[in-house]
Design a protein around this motif. Structure first.
Motif, PDB file in Angstrom:
ATOM      1  N   SER A 262       0.812  -1.217   0.000  1.00 22.06           N
ATOM      2  CA  SER A 262       0.000   0.000   0.000  1.00 22.06           C
ATOM      3  C   SER A 262       0.849   1.272   0.000  1.00 22.06           C
ATOM      4  O   SER A 262       0.318   2.373   0.070  1.00 22.06           O
ATOM      5  N   CYS A 263       2.185   1.104  -0.089  1.00 23.14           N
ATOM      6  CA  CYS A 263       3.081   2.272  -0.020  1.00 23.14           C
ATOM      7  C   CYS A 263       3.227   2.914  -1.401  1.00 23.14           C
ATOM      8  O   CYS A 263       3.445   2.238  -2.394  1.00 23.14           O
ATOM      9  N   TYR A 264       3.149   4.238  -1.464  1.00 24.79           N
ATOM     10  CA  TYR A 264       3.280   4.944  -2.729  1.00 24.79           C
ATOM     11  C   TYR A 264       4.702   4.880  -3.292  1.00 24.79           C
ATOM     12  O   TYR A 264       4.905   5.129  -4.468  1.00 24.79           O
ATOM     13  N   LEU A 265       5.665   4.605  -2.430  1.00 25.84           N
ATOM     14  CA  LEU A 265       7.054   4.760  -2.857  1.00 25.84           C
ATOM     15  C   LEU A 265       7.794   3.446  -3.075  1.00 25.84           C
ATOM     16  O   LEU A 265       8.885   3.437  -3.629  1.00 25.84           O
ATOM     17  N   CYS A 266       7.224   2.358  -2.639  1.00 21.58           N
ATOM     18  CA  CYS A 266       7.902   1.078  -2.808  1.00 21.58           C
ATOM     19  C   CYS A 266       8.032   0.725  -4.298  1.00 21.58           C
ATOM     20  O   CYS A 266       7.202   1.149  -5.121  1.00 21.58           O
ATOM     21  N   PRO A 267       9.056  -0.049  -4.694  1.00 18.64           N
ATOM     22  CA  PRO A 267       9.271  -0.404  -6.098  1.00 18.64           C
ATOM     23  C   PRO A 267       8.042  -1.079  -6.698  1.00 18.64           C
ATOM     24  O   PRO A 267       7.406  -1.922  -6.060  1.00 18.64           O
ATOM     25  N   GLY A 268       7.703  -0.670  -7.928  1.00 22.04           N
ATOM     26  CA  GLY A 268       6.612  -1.300  -8.667  1.00 22.04           C
ATOM     27  C   GLY A 268       5.219  -0.823  -8.278  1.00 22.04           C
ATOM     28  O   GLY A 268       4.244  -1.154  -8.957  1.00 22.04           O
ATOM     29  N   ASN A 269       5.109  -0.042  -7.205  1.00 20.25           N
ATOM     30  CA  ASN A 269       3.781   0.404  -6.751  1.00 20.25           C
ATOM     31  C   ASN A 269       3.303   1.628  -7.535  1.00 20.25           C
ATOM     32  O   ASN A 269       4.115   2.354  -8.129  1.00 20.25           O
ATOM     33  N   VAL A 270       1.992   1.854  -7.488  1.00 16.37           N
ATOM     34  CA  VAL A 270       1.401   3.006  -8.177  1.00 16.37           C
ATOM     35  C   VAL A 270       1.337   4.183  -7.208  1.00 16.37           C
ATOM     36  O   VAL A 270       0.889   4.041  -6.069  1.00 16.37           O
ATOM     37  N   PRO A 278       9.302   2.372 -11.026  1.00 20.47           N
ATOM     38  CA  PRO A 278      10.057   1.258 -11.599  1.00 20.47           C
ATOM     39  C   PRO A 278      10.457   0.268 -10.496  1.00 20.47           C
ATOM     40  O   PRO A 278      10.362   0.592  -9.312  1.00 20.47           O
ATOM     41  N   GLU A 279      10.884  -0.899 -10.904  1.00 22.79           N
ATOM     42  CA  GLU A 279      11.362  -1.903  -9.918  1.00 22.79           C
ATOM     43  C   GLU A 279      12.801  -1.561  -9.547  1.00 22.79           C
ATOM     44  O   GLU A 279      13.732  -2.301  -9.843  1.00 22.79           O
ATOM     45  N   TYR A 280      12.968  -0.407  -8.900  1.00 24.21           N
ATOM     46  CA  TYR A 280      14.333   0.053  -8.604  1.00 24.21           C
ATOM     47  C   TYR A 280      14.983  -0.823  -7.534  1.00 24.21           C
ATOM     48  O   TYR A 280      14.293  -1.336  -6.652  1.00 24.21           O
ATOM     49  N   ASP A 281      16.327  -1.002  -7.663  1.00 24.38           N
ATOM     50  CA  ASP A 281      17.001  -1.874  -6.695  1.00 24.38           C
ATOM     51  C   ASP A 281      18.055  -1.118  -5.884  1.00 24.38           C
ATOM     52  O   ASP A 281      18.778  -1.705  -5.094  1.00 24.38           O
ATOM     53  N   SER A 282      18.148   0.200  -6.116  1.00 23.54           N
ATOM     54  CA  SER A 282      19.066   1.000  -5.295  1.00 23.54           C
ATOM     55  C   SER A 282      18.316   2.259  -4.878  1.00 23.54           C
ATOM     56  O   SER A 282      17.298   2.163  -4.217  1.00 23.54           O
ATOM     57  N   ILE A 319      13.717  11.670  -3.230  1.00 26.83           N
ATOM     58  CA  ILE A 319      14.689  10.586  -3.326  1.00 26.83           C
ATOM     59  C   ILE A 319      14.228   9.439  -2.437  1.00 26.83           C
ATOM     60  O   ILE A 319      14.003   9.636  -1.234  1.00 26.83           O
ATOM     61  N   CYS A 320      14.096   8.272  -3.015  1.00 28.46           N
ATOM     62  CA  CYS A 320      13.915   7.070  -2.208  1.00 28.46           C
ATOM     63  C   CYS A 320      15.311   6.507  -1.952  1.00 28.46           C
ATOM     64  O   CYS A 320      16.067   6.263  -2.878  1.00 28.46           O
ATOM     65  N   PHE A 321      15.625   6.334  -0.679  1.00 28.91           N
ATOM     66  CA  PHE A 321      16.986   5.968  -0.311  1.00 28.91           C
ATOM     67  C   PHE A 321      17.314   4.519  -0.654  1.00 28.91           C
ATOM     68  O   PHE A 321      18.471   4.163  -0.839  1.00 28.91           O
ATOM     69  N   SER A 322      16.259   3.679  -0.677  1.00 28.95           N
ATOM     70  CA  SER A 322      16.510   2.246  -0.828  1.00 28.95           C
ATOM     71  C   SER A 322      15.203   1.591  -1.246  1.00 28.95           C
ATOM     72  O   SER A 322      14.116   2.099  -0.963  1.00 28.95           O
ATOM     73  N   PRO A 323      15.260   0.446  -1.930  1.00 27.80           N
ATOM     74  CA  PRO A 323      14.003  -0.245  -2.269  1.00 27.80           C
ATOM     75  C   PRO A 323      13.324  -0.827  -1.030  1.00 27.80           C
ATOM     76  O   PRO A 323      12.151  -1.163  -1.076  1.00 27.80           O
ATOM     77  N   ARG A 324      14.056  -0.924   0.040  1.00 28.38           N
ATOM     78  CA  ARG A 324      13.517  -1.530   1.264  1.00 28.38           C
ATOM     79  C   ARG A 324      12.626  -0.540   2.010  1.00 28.38           C
ATOM     80  O   ARG A 324      13.047   0.550   2.391  1.00 28.38           O
ATOM     81  N   HIS A 325      11.397  -0.916   2.243  1.00 30.15           N
ATOM     82  CA  HIS A 325      10.436  -0.084   2.952  1.00 30.15           C
ATOM     83  C   HIS A 325      10.874   0.175   4.396  1.00 30.15           C
ATOM     84  O   HIS A 325      10.569   1.204   4.984  1.00 30.15           O
ATOM     85  N   ASP A 326      11.619  -0.781   4.977  1.00 31.33           N
ATOM     86  CA  ASP A 326      11.957  -0.714   6.404  1.00 31.33           C
ATOM     87  C   ASP A 326      13.344  -0.150   6.675  1.00 31.33           C
ATOM     88  O   ASP A 326      13.770  -0.075   7.822  1.00 31.33           O
ATOM     89  N   LEU A 327      14.050   0.273   5.618  1.00 34.80           N
ATOM     90  CA  LEU A 327      15.447   0.670   5.840  1.00 34.80           C
ATOM     91  C   LEU A 327      15.585   2.188   5.864  1.00 34.80           C
ATOM     92  O   LEU A 327      15.440   2.847   4.848  1.00 34.80           O
TER      93      LEU A 327
END
Ligand SMILES: [Zn+2]
Length: 424
Positions: A262-270, A278-282, A319-327
């Motif tokens: 449900s997060c707006y910023l996680c990879p692949g989410n709308v 995008p499915e960002y990995d960094s 800026i999203c710092f990381s693809p990890r929601h918890d990091l």
């Protein structure tokens, strides 16, 4: 005591930066200090001691300036009397380095020579901060003439022969007590008992309350200096005694999932505007969907009596710092954090080509407008006056902080052009 004096002189010499103006009183310990100052570039020394002036004149660097006060010469080669006092009173220096014949809790710094006391008092008044050089045998000694109270000293440099009670009493009275140890040649620095004199006193020490006086402040109304904004703020200490202590926030949950659908910023989410991440990995950068500044805002000026306004152009990036929601940044390892910092730098450089002011900041928590606890916002802003442009206002708080930090930055880096935050 000669070994102590030499060590005391050495420790005191380390307190003298190049290019400053200092005063040195007469005395054997201050003479030992003067011998150690001959290599300091651009130093200006005001003294009423003939031997101090002589050693700097003979052995000092050519870019040093020595000012001898004039006056009547005592058997101990000090210059005293109205001429000395008149010359000293006409000058201003950063630090005053003074030897003392006696040092006592009640009597303060004293000397048996009444005329020398008068000259030393004039030296103290000429300086922004007083550094007293006195070996431990001076403790408890009282001369007939008072020179200064203990609290008037910013720093006392003495030796480890001082007993525990004296150390406690002296460190409570002054901002900094420096103890040299003859056996080990070590130097121990004790900051003022409650640290309360550090702060504005750090900058000058002139008339600053120290020790017990300042420790009473937290329960009394007072002003405090905000070094970042260069402002004095009123502290209403009584507020903490009121029954209403403000809204209590529950801490955010600690056990976040690595991915939140449900997060707006996680990879692949709308996102809220319908775009898909995008499915960002960094790291991941995009223009804020609800940007506070837009690059194509029409340029409008309103001058209507009290209402005065100007449109402002800029952009805001997330800026999203990381693809990890918890990091969050604090939980990253150094390599991960470095990736984020490098991105700040490249973003600042590229936005800096379009806009005169770039601000990097982190939003944490829902009250700050961050919909996700682990993501941060970065903004490029345009403020014409930051570079002397169209006459708009600077972004006041960051501009002030930048200005307030400039002297410290110059000290550390040895100079450089001032730029917006993040450009350094
Ligand atoms: Zn997320």
């Amino acid at each position: 005591m000669q070994a102590e004096k030499e060590l005391i002189a050495g420790a005191a010499a380390s307190l003298v930066p190049s290019g400053t103006a200092i005063a040195i009183s007469a005395g054997t310990t201050t003479y030992a200090l003067a011998k150690r100052l001959t290599d300091i570039p651009g130093l200006t020394v005001l003294t009423n001691s003939v031997p101090v002036a002589e050693v700097l004149y003979k052995d000092g660097r050519p870019d040093q300036t020595v000012i001898l006060s004039g006056g009547v010469r005592t058997p101990s080669d000090a210059l005293v009397g109205p001429f000395a006092v008149a010359v000293i009173r006409s000058l201003h220096v950063d630090s005053v380095f003074m030897g003392s014949h006696g040092m006592d809790l009640r009597s303060g710094f004293t000397t048996p020579n009444i005329l020398e006391a008068e000259t030393n008092r004039a030296l103290i008044e000429a300086g922004r901060r007083l550094v007293v050089l006195a070996d431990s045998t001076k403790w408890g000694t009282i001369g007939i003439s008072s020179v200064a109270r203990l609290e008037e000293a910013d720093t006392i440099v003495t030796d480890s022969g001082l007993d525990a009670t004296a150390r406690q009493q002296l460190s409570a009275a002054v901002r900094r007590l420096i103890l040299v140890d003859v056996a080990t040649s070590g130097v121990q620095t004790i900051e003022g008992e409650d640290g309360s004199a550090v702060g504005p006193g750090e900058l000058g020490g002139n008339g600053v309350s120290k020790g017990s006086t300042a420790s009473q402040l937290p329960s009394q109304p007072h002003r405090r200096y905000n070094a970042l904004s260069d402002e004095w703020l009123l502290v209403s200490a009584e507020r903490t005694s009121r029954p209403w202590l403000g809204r209590q926030e529950t801490p955010p949950p600690q056990d976040l999932p690595a991915y939140d659908p449900s997060c707006y910023l996680c990879p692949g989410n709308v996102r809220a505007n319908g775009e898909r991440n995008p499915e960002y990995d960094s790291t991941f950068v995009f223009t804020n969907d609800f940007a506070a500044l837009q690059p194509d805002t029409p340029l409008v000026t309103i001058e209507d009596g009290l209402l005065r306004a100007k449109s402002e152009r800029g952009t805001c990036k997330v800026i999203c710092f990381s693809p990890r929601h918890d990091l969050s940044l604090s939980r990253m390892n150094a390599t991960q954090a470095r990736t984020v910092v490098d991105l700040w730098a490249t973003q600042t450089a590229s936005l800096g080509e379009q806009f005169p002011w770039v601000q990097v900041f982190e939003n944490r928590g829902a009250p700050m407008g961050a919909s996700n606890p682990t993501r941060t916002v970065r903004s490029g802003r345009r403020h014409p006056a930051a570079r002397g442009g169209e006459g708009g206002r600077d972004p006041v708080p960051p501009f002030r902080r930048d200005r307030s930090q400039a002297p410290a930055r110059l000290c550390r880096t040895g100079g450089g052009r001032r730029q917006g935050p993040g450009k350094r």
